[in-house]
Design a protein around this motif. Structure first.
Motif, short mmCIF file in Angstrom:
data_model
loop_
_atom_site.label_atom_id
_atom_site.label_comp_id
_atom_site.label_asym_id
_atom_site.label_seq_id
_atom_site.Cartn_x
_atom_site.Cartn_y
_atom_site.Cartn_z
N TYR A 62 0.83 -1.20 0.00
CA TYR A 62 0.00 0.00 0.00
C TYR A 62 0.87 1.25 0.00
O TYR A 62 1.92 1.29 0.65
CB TYR A 62 -0.92 0.05 1.22
N GLN A 105 -8.06 1.79 0.05
CA GLN A 105 -8.41 1.48 1.43
C GLN A 105 -8.61 2.80 2.16
O GLN A 105 -7.77 3.70 2.06
CB GLN A 105 -7.27 0.67 2.05
N LYS A 118 -3.04 0.60 -3.68
CA LYS A 118 -2.12 -0.35 -4.29
C LYS A 118 -2.72 -0.81 -5.61
O LYS A 118 -3.92 -0.67 -5.86
CB LYS A 118 -1.80 -1.54 -3.38
N THR A 137 -12.55 -1.02 2.04
CA THR A 137 -11.56 -1.38 1.04
C THR A 137 -12.33 -1.80 -0.20
O THR A 137 -13.29 -2.58 -0.10
CB THR A 137 -10.66 -2.55 1.51
N ASN A 178 -5.09 4.73 1.46
CA ASN A 178 -4.03 3.84 1.02
C ASN A 178 -4.40 3.32 -0.37
O ASN A 178 -5.58 3.11 -0.66
CB ASN A 178 -3.87 2.65 1.96
#
Length: 153
Positions: free
Chosen positions: A46, A75, A57, A110, A55
């Motif tokens: 992340y 997230q 990714k 998320t 966050n």
């Protein structure tokens, strides 16, 4: 009267040809969905985005049939909802790009924006997956698995 009917038919055919000749949209727009990773997911760590508190990714998901897709994962560890949108660029020549719809992203949530699944030839390397997250006027860009990942031979 027959001449008018032929002209009308010709005009209709010309309009239909123009509609068919229009270029297709480069990629579709999809909603954000739940994320459940497993061993097929190849993800970066992340990346924290201080201005938003989110966050981010990017992952490449590859199965044994060499079908692959990229996923932009966000997230929200904050206590407030955020409005997000984004874009995933992955294997563009194979149709793997997608726009991520604007969404109200719940606190503590998320979610992933899933690009279309594309077929990667055996014994090849997939291209980088580039994810762009737009949040509160900020654009955050992240590239997963630099250099791509190798498919099965």
């Amino acid at each position: 009267m027959a001449r008018k009917k032929r002209l009308a038919t010709a005009a209709l055919a010309a309009c239909a040809a123009l509609v068919v000749a229009q270029p297709a949209q480069a990629s579709e727009t999809v909603g954000w969905k739940p994320v459940n990773t497993n061993s097929n997911w190849h993800c970066t760590s992340y990346l924290y985005h201080p201005p938003s508190g989110l966050n981010l990714k990017t992952c490449i998901v590859l199965n044994r049939n060499n079908d692959a897709q990229a996923v932009l994962v966000a997230q929200n560890p904050t206590s407030s909802a955020k409005t997000i949108s984004g874009r995933v660029v992955f294997e563009s020549q194979r149709g793997g790009d997608v726009w991520c719809a604007t969404s109200n992203f719940a606190a503590g949530g998320t979610a992933g924006c899933y690009a279309p699944t594309v077929r990667i030839p055996a014994c090849k390397t997939t291209t980088d997956a580039k994810g762009t997250l737009n949040i509160a006027g900020h654009e955050l860009v992240y590239t997963a698995v630099k250099g791509g990942i190798s498919t099965f031979c």
